[in-house]
Design a protein around this motif. Structure first.
Motif, short mmCIF file in Angstrom:
data_model
loop_
_atom_site.label_atom_id
_atom_site.label_comp_id
_atom_site.label_asym_id
_atom_site.label_seq_id
_atom_site.Cartn_x
_atom_site.Cartn_y
_atom_site.Cartn_z
N ASP A 135 0.81 -1.22 0.00
CA ASP A 135 0.00 0.00 0.00
C ASP A 135 0.85 1.27 0.00
OD1 ASP A 135 -2.83 0.68 -0.10
OD2 ASP A 135 -2.48 1.73 1.79
N ASP A 136 2.13 1.12 0.13
CA ASP A 136 3.06 2.24 0.06
C ASP A 136 4.38 1.67 -0.44
OD1 ASP A 136 4.83 4.47 0.61
OD2 ASP A 136 3.40 5.17 2.11
N VAL B 78 3.03 1.83 6.51
CA VAL B 78 1.70 1.23 6.53
C VAL B 78 1.51 0.53 7.88
CG1 VAL B 78 0.08 -0.33 5.39
CG2 VAL B 78 1.82 0.88 4.05
N GLU C 251 -3.87 0.88 11.39
CA GLU C 251 -5.07 1.60 10.99
C GLU C 251 -5.17 1.73 9.48
OE1 GLU C 251 -7.69 2.23 12.83
OE2 GLU C 251 -6.51 1.11 14.31
N ARG C 252 -4.05 1.93 8.82
CA ARG C 252 -4.10 2.04 7.36
C ARG C 252 -4.51 0.71 6.73
NH1 ARG C 252 0.50 5.04 3.85
NH2 ARG C 252 0.18 4.04 1.83
N TYR C 253 -3.98 -0.39 7.25
CA TYR C 253 -4.43 -1.71 6.79
C TYR C 253 -5.94 -1.84 6.96
CZ TYR C 253 0.18 -3.98 6.26
OH TYR C 253 1.43 -4.37 5.85
N THR D 15 -8.26 0.43 7.28
CA THR D 15 -9.01 1.31 6.40
C THR D 15 -9.10 0.72 5.00
OG1 THR D 15 -8.40 3.29 7.63
CG2 THR D 15 -9.03 3.59 5.32
N ARG D 16 -7.97 0.31 4.45
CA ARG D 16 -7.97 -0.20 3.08
C ARG D 16 -8.77 -1.50 2.97
NH1 ARG D 16 -7.01 3.35 1.87
NH2 ARG D 16 -4.82 3.88 1.66
N GLY E 111 -5.76 7.06 -1.44
CA GLY E 111 -6.86 6.39 -0.76
C GLY E 111 -8.24 6.78 -1.27
#
Length: 789
Positions: A311-312, A318, A321-323, A325-326, A604
């Motif tokens: 994702d980056d 990453v 929380e980013r995991y 969210t995606r 995102g």
């Protein structure tokens, strides 16, 4: 009891005679960026300006202090990227050459300056290449020659930003007598009883101490002795609740607690969450070829999948929380399977935890992609070590249902001219058909393994044969229109997709001040695919008049074309269940702002394709399809319950005139597909007519001609705005209406994408993150198709 101390403080990165503050976990690029040494490589063409970073050697330093009391202290690195030497007060502790595994060093009683020296990944890869010989690959960078995230070296959607650094946590572990070195949990279901069998390996400081392990699961507790530094403890949980993929049931998770004991004294502990479920892969032969169907808890699935890339491009950024969210975005789009692609990494446990909780099945590639990989040392030992570690690490996760040997390498050997170029040199076949299946069978026999994607199951057939196993459909995007998806019914479509640019606000952030055009300098730099813009233009021309220099129109039409292309494939293939047992769209996400195949862009933001996936991957999907006997309405029902009702078929003119109409009853069995024939009098005649099928609040449309031939009326509609809702009422046919919410405000998001309205129909679009709602602004952000545009 073992104590772990994270090593997060006091790190510095040495750069040109000076020490810069360093963040661990992190990487050189993010530290240089934070210090203002380099520009943001995601903005403009700055990627090229920072290429030098990947060619340099780098050093990280901190102070290590001895801990009193423990018999043993280990320095543990859970991820080093990639080629490093570790020194304590100038004395080497060891060397590393693999990003995908962890390392442990005994530093008992020692203190001083800890240094991690990273060589350039280029230097190592080029040295291995010089020693072992050239191997063919899809890209010229030397990624096959070391165990590092391949897409660090660039891809047809990613920048070339070759990283180095301590990318996963570093820590000190203090322990006495013994510690748990490895736990291999075999989770199964036997006649309704959940079984957790823990195979435990122990490391001691010395011989002699009698040890035991105790495990607790679901209120059951079992104890076993340790002999020869190993133990096996089996816990049975009566009437265990089954873990199901999303849409098929709930996802109950059970805590597993394991304690290593010396008498009554706890020495170490291990805890995970598991789910009880069975999984198998049905590859049995039938009249059409060889199937590829996932079966969970006895239920045969049509997999509604997406491919996942890192994702980056800087994976240390990453976090949990980013995991979440995606992956929440994926689940909200109806996705039930995520394929972790082989040019990336084994993701962190945070990724798999989120999948466990949301019922997202995980197909895990081993990290090999689009290249011939040497099998000689030092690579072979590293491949086996990383496979053994990561198979065991990921075993507890019920979401993980499939191990896959590689991405496109078996196909490449047969079809991309590799075989004559290799002239007998190793290229990875021994990994995919030998080493990796052996490791999985030994360590994780509860899950299926497949040698590659695509793979037909045998060298007797073409690796990408659509009638056998997994298939990658790239000839369509590369050489034909998306209507060619309708020519085949592969058994399982593991990759296919269509490009479109990112959201407008994403482009404005990434290309500040640039006058945007499809071929403006920044747009071309953020288009990495071979002839990507040429393909976008050619495939637009099949359907639409040229945008004639209107960037906003080009941007909208390419978004429409992406959604239409993916819809054509998924609707066709889903309508052929169970012959076709899955689609995995390339791709869910991006690692930076770029024109790509993603449904969610690098900032995102959801593209129209994302919202279209919500329709395409819903449990119930009506779709109009041509069959040899004529036009039919296929009613795809992935829900467990029967779907029955009345379908209304309307033949209409684009001016809103009703030409013909019929209602008919239908019944689609649970997990089945029903077909309703469309009588000849309802089939549209020419470009000025279309067919509407409405069933149970769902709609299918069929326009028989390309949009450039359709005499759309000038679209007329009314717009009102209230309480974060944009309501559009059509006075004419309005085709593919889209509210680009990010044009209202960079933080604004709409809750739906493309929608077609008949005269008199209304749609309400929810918009969040829009601080100053305004009807005129909303109207300006609405796009739709027009005759000649």
């Amino acid at each position: 009891m073992l104590e772990a101390t994270p090593l997060t403080e006091g790190w510095v990165l040495h750069h040109e005679g000076a020490d810069l503050p360093a963040v661990v976990p992190g990487c050189v690029h993010t530290d240089l960026l934070a210090a203002g040494v380099i520009p943001d490589p995601f903005v403009g063409r700055a990627e090229s300006e920072v290429a030098w970073v990947g060619r340099r050697a780098w050093s990280y330093r901190t102070t290590l202090r001895a801990a009193p009391g423990a018999q043993r202290t280990d320095l543990v690195f859970t991820g080093l990227d990639t080629v490093a030497e570790i020194l304590l007060d100038g004395v080497p502790l060891g060397r590393t050459r693999n990003m995908h595994r962890s390392y442990r060093f005994d530093v008992t009683g020692r203190s001083g300056e800890l240094t991690v020296r990273f060589a350039s990944a280029y230097t190592e890869a080029e040295a291995v290449r010089a020693r072992l010989g050239e191997r063919p690959a899809a890209y010229p960078e030397p990624y096959p020659y070391l165990r590092k995230m391949a897409c660090s070296f660039g891809w047809d959607w990613g920048p070339t930003l070759v990283t180095a650094g301590i990318w996963r946590p570093a820590l000190l572990e203090h322990w006495s007598t013994a510690r748990i070195a490895r736990v291999r949990p075999l989770v199964s279901v036997e006649d309704g009883t959940g079984v957790v069998e823990l195979r435990v390996d122990v490391e001691r400081t010395g011989a002699g101490a009698p040890l035991a392990v105790e495990a607790a699961v679901g209120g059951q507790r079992v104890r076993a002795g340790v002999e020869d530094d190993t133990a096996t403890v089996r816990v049975e949980v009566p009437d265990a609740r089954l873990w199901w993929p999303r849409g098929y049931g709930e996802q109950p998770l059970y805590d597993v607690e394991l304690t290593l004991l010396h008498g009554r004294e706890p020495l170490d502990g291990w805890s995970r969450r598991v789910g009880f479920r069975t999984v198998r892969l049905d590859t049995s032969a039938d009249a059409r070829g060889t199937g590829f169907t996932l079966v969970v808890n006895g239920e045969r699935l049509f997999a509604r999948g997406v491919n996942w890339i890192p994702d980056d491009v800087f994976p240390s950024r990453v976090g949990r929380e980013r995991y979440r969210t995606r992956l929440r975005q994926a689940a909200d789009a109806g996705v039930d399977l995520v394929r972790v692609w082989g040019g990336g990494i084994y993701e962190s446990d945070d990724f798999y935890d989120a999948c466990d909780e949301s019922g997202l099945l995980v197909w895990q590639d081993f990290p090999f992609a689009c290249a011939a990989y040497p099998e000689e040392q030092p690579l072979r030992a590293e491949v086996e070590a990383e496979a053994r570690e990561n198979v065991v690490r990921l075993m507890p996760h019920p979401s993980l249902v499939l191990w896959n040997g590689n991405n496109e390498n078996l196909w490449g050997f047969r079809d991309w001219g590799w075989e004559p170029r290799l002239a007998g040199e190793s290229w990875g076949e021994g990994y995919y058909l030998g080493l990796l299946p052996r490791v999985v069978a030994e360590l994780d026999p509860t899950r299926p393994y497949t040698a590659g994607s695509p793979w037909s199951g045998s060298w007797d057939r073409h690796p990408n044969d659509p009638d056998h196993g997994t298939h990658h459909s790239w000839e369509v995007w590369n050489r034909a229109d998306y209507t060619d998806y309708l020519r085949e019914v592969p058994r399982f479509v593991a990759e296919f997709g269509w490009q479109a640019p990112p959201a407008y606000a994403t482009l404005r952030r990434a290309l500040p001040g640039e006058e945007l055009a499809p071929d403006s300098p920044g747009m071309l730099h953020h288009q990495k695919a071979d002839d990507g813009n040429g393909k976008l233009a050619r495939w637009l021309a099949r359907h639409f008049p040229p945008p004639d220099g209107d960037f906003d129109r080009w941007h909208y039409l390419t978004q429409v074309n992406q959604a239409r292309a993916v819809a054509a494939g998924i609707e066709h293939w889903r309508s052929h269940w169970p012959a076709c047992a899955g689609t995995v769209v390339w791709q869910l996400n991006d690692c930076w702002p770029v024109t790509s195949w993603a449904a969610i862009d690098g900032d995102g933001r959801e593209k129209p394709l994302y919202h279209e996936l919500r329709r395409l991957y819903a449990d119930r999907l009506p779709t109009l399809q041509l069959r040899p006997r004529g036009l039919v309405l296929a009613l795809v029902n992935q829900a467990a319950e029967m779907w029955s009702g009345v379908v209304r078929l309307r033949r209409m003119a684009v001016d809103g005139t009703l030409v013909g109409e019929r209602e008919t009853a239908f019944r689609a069995a649970g997990r089945g597909v029903a077909e309703v024939s469309v009588e000849s009098g309802l089939v549209p005649a020419g470009a000025a007519e279309f067919l509407v099928a409405d069933a149970d609040g769902l709609r299918a449309l069929r326009f028989p001609a390309p949009d450039r031939e359709i005499p759309y009326p000038r679209p007329e509609f009314d717009v009102t705005v209230a309480d974060g809702l944009v309501t559009v009422t059509a006075r004419t046919l309005v085709r593919d209406l889209l509210l680009q919410a990010d044009r209202l405000h960079p933080a604004a998001r709409a809750d739906r994408g493309l929608v077609t309205l008949l005269p008199g129909e209304t749609v309400t679009i929810g918009v969040r993150g829009w601080p100053d709602p305004d009807p005129d602004a909303a109207r300006a952000a609405l796009y739709c198709l027009e005759s000649g545009r």
